[in-house]
Design an enzyme around this catalytic site. Structure first.
Site, PDB file in Angstrom:
ATOM      1  N   ASP A   1       0.946  -1.163  -0.009  1.00 60.65           N
ATOM      2  CA  ASP A   1      -0.023  -0.004  -0.100  1.00 60.65           C
ATOM      3  C   ASP A   1       0.902   1.165  -0.036  1.00 60.65           C
ATOM      4  O   ASP A   1       0.830   1.972   1.018  1.00 60.65           O
ATOM      5  CB  ASP A   1      -1.036  -0.001   1.223  1.00 60.65           C
ATOM      6  CG  ASP A   1      -0.357  -0.009   2.518  1.00 60.65           C
ATOM      7  OD1 ASP A   1       0.951  -0.473   2.674  1.00 60.65           O
ATOM      8  OD2 ASP A   1      -0.754   0.441   3.617  1.00 60.65           O
TER       9      ASP A   1
ATOM     10  N   HIS B   1       9.895  -0.378   9.095  1.00 58.79           N
ATOM     11  CA  HIS B   1       8.620  -1.477   9.195  1.00 58.79           C
ATOM     12  C   HIS B   1       8.861  -2.446   7.797  1.00 58.79           C
ATOM     13  O   HIS B   1       9.149  -3.613   7.977  1.00 58.79           O
ATOM     14  CB  HIS B   1       7.505  -0.757   9.091  1.00 58.79           C
ATOM     15  CG  HIS B   1       6.912  -0.091  10.200  1.00 58.79           C
ATOM     16  ND1 HIS B   1       7.105  -0.314  11.562  1.00 58.79           N
ATOM     17  CD2 HIS B   1       6.922   1.418  10.609  1.00 58.79           C
ATOM     18  CE1 HIS B   1       6.838   0.341  12.412  1.00 58.79           C
ATOM     19  NE2 HIS B   1       6.558   1.396  11.893  1.00 58.79           N
TER      20      HIS B   1
HETATM   21  C1  BDR Z   1       2.734  -0.443   8.635  1.00 52.57           C
HETATM   22  O1  BDR Z   1       1.590   0.547   8.622  1.00 52.57           O
HETATM   23  C2  BDR Z   1       1.769   1.329   7.400  1.00 52.57           C
HETATM   24  O2  BDR Z   1       1.579   2.647   7.844  1.00 52.57           O
HETATM   25  C3  BDR Z   1       3.343   1.008   6.960  1.00 52.57           C
HETATM   26  O3  BDR Z   1       3.733   1.173   5.563  1.00 52.57           O
HETATM   27  C4  BDR Z   1       3.671  -0.228   7.444  1.00 52.57           C
HETATM   28  O4  BDR Z   1       3.270  -1.183   6.443  1.00 52.57           O
HETATM   29  C5  BDR Z   1       3.337  -0.098   9.968  1.00 52.57           C
HETATM   30  O5  BDR Z   1       2.614  -0.254  11.237  1.00 52.57           O
HETATM   31 CA    CA Z   2       2.780  -0.698   4.269  1.00 57.80          CA
END
Ligand code: BDR
Ligand code: CA
Length: 317
Positions: A9, A239
């Site tokens: 995403d 992340h």
């Molecule tokens: C996840 O949430 C999204 O905002 C980031 O892209 C990542 O996949 C982190 O909690």
């Molecule tokens: Ca993400």
């Protein structure tokens, strides 16, 4: 070479993961599949196509789900990723188009064509994986592994005291993915909150990678500004790239295993609850579920080095 489908995403940290997957010599990237999450699925698809064009790679993009399975769609987190998903850089629209297949159809077709070979890396909400399971439940025995950035086992959540953003965005889909008999690896906040990517790193990437380094560094600044405003860190968390790193080199991580349920309602909605330590709990929520893995330890230096090496290699010349 590891065959990979990356479900995403994009998203600033998604871009870090996607570029790493484009570059890494151990990865053969079969396609990007998109989902709502950080932005709408329309914007996520545009962003995936933009990254493909920016990097000059030939990777198909399949558009996926626009809404959660049962829950209402929440507001997109523009304060984390910007309204365009890339820190409000408002880039020109890409020329490319998504393929005609949906994300779930693409996943099912590719997994059936490459039994036992594909690592599904999911770095957004899990609706596309749940939809693929609905189309063809037999893919569970044909996927090599499902590695997801999402969830948290023993640390704090980031969108509630117990929930991580990708799981809370579509908890019913996440629960279906955890319950399925395929090998899931949770690369969640237990490890991603141990790894910080700082400004010096992105400055080096901008200096050495004239193709996408400037973009990555500018977008990262927005993400860093957000994180340094809410946490006592000088940088942003790694992340999504952590899930790609797991597929490339799982020895960077230490894991535990147990059956996993996702809370789909109530105050704990979005919590990923692993039955661990082999305790015979009287509750039966976890009965008949397969054991899945969760990363609890990470070698932060090696993870940062993997990302930096990938973003500064000759691939980008
Ligand atoms: C996840 O949430 C999204 O905002 C980031 O892209 C990542 O996949 C982190 O909690
Ligand atoms: Ca993400």
């Amino acid at each position: 070479m590891k065959k990979v489908i990356l479900d995403t995403d994009p998203g600033i940290d998604d871009a870090m993961a996607i570029f790493t997957a484009f570059e890494h010599p151990e990865i053969e990237l079969l396609g990007l599949t998109t989902t709502f999450g950080n932005v709408s699925v329309e914007q996520a698809t545009t962003n995936a196509l933009t990254l493909v064009e920016m990097a000059g790679v030939d990777v198909p993009v399949a558009r996926g789900v626009a809404t959660p399975w049962f829950k209402d769609l929440s507001d997109f987190p523009d304060f984390v990723h910007g309204t365009d998903g890339f820190g409000n850089l408002n880039l020109a629209a890409p020329k490319g188009k998504p393929i005609d297949q949906s994300a779930a159809q693409f996943i099912v077709e590719q997994v059936n064509a490459n039994p036992g070979e594909i690592s599904l890396i999911a770095i957004g909400p899990l609706g596309n994986l749940a939809a693929a399971l609905q189309i063809d439940p037999s893919i569970t025995s044909k996927v090599k592994e499902v590695v997801l950035m999402g969830g948290v086992i023993a640390a704090d959540g980031n969108v509630s005291p117990v929930a991580e953003a990708n799981i809370l965005s579509d908890p019913h889909a996440a629960d279906k993915v955890m319950a399925a008999s395929w090998p899931v690896v949770i690369v969640g906040l237990d490890v991603t909150h141990q790894v910080v990517l700082n400004n010096a790193l992105f400055a080096n990437i901008a200096k050495k990678n004239s193709k996408v380094g400037g973009f990555m560094s500018k977008a990262a600044q927005f993400y860093i500004d957000f994180y340094s405003s809410i946490r006592d860190i000088d940088g942003c968390y790694a992340h999504d790239v952590s899930a790609v790193a797991y597929v490339v080199d799982s020895s960077i991580f230490g894991t535990i295993e147990g059956e996993v349920c996702v809370a789909t309602e109530g105050v704990a909605i979005g919590q990923t609850i692993m039955s661990r330590f082999g305790i015979p709990y009287p509750l039966t929520f976890w009965a008949d579920r397969p054991k899945q893995k969760a990363c609890m330890e990470v070698d932060s230096d090696r993870l940062v080095a993997l990302f930096e090496t990938s973003m500064t290699s000759d691939f980008w010349k």
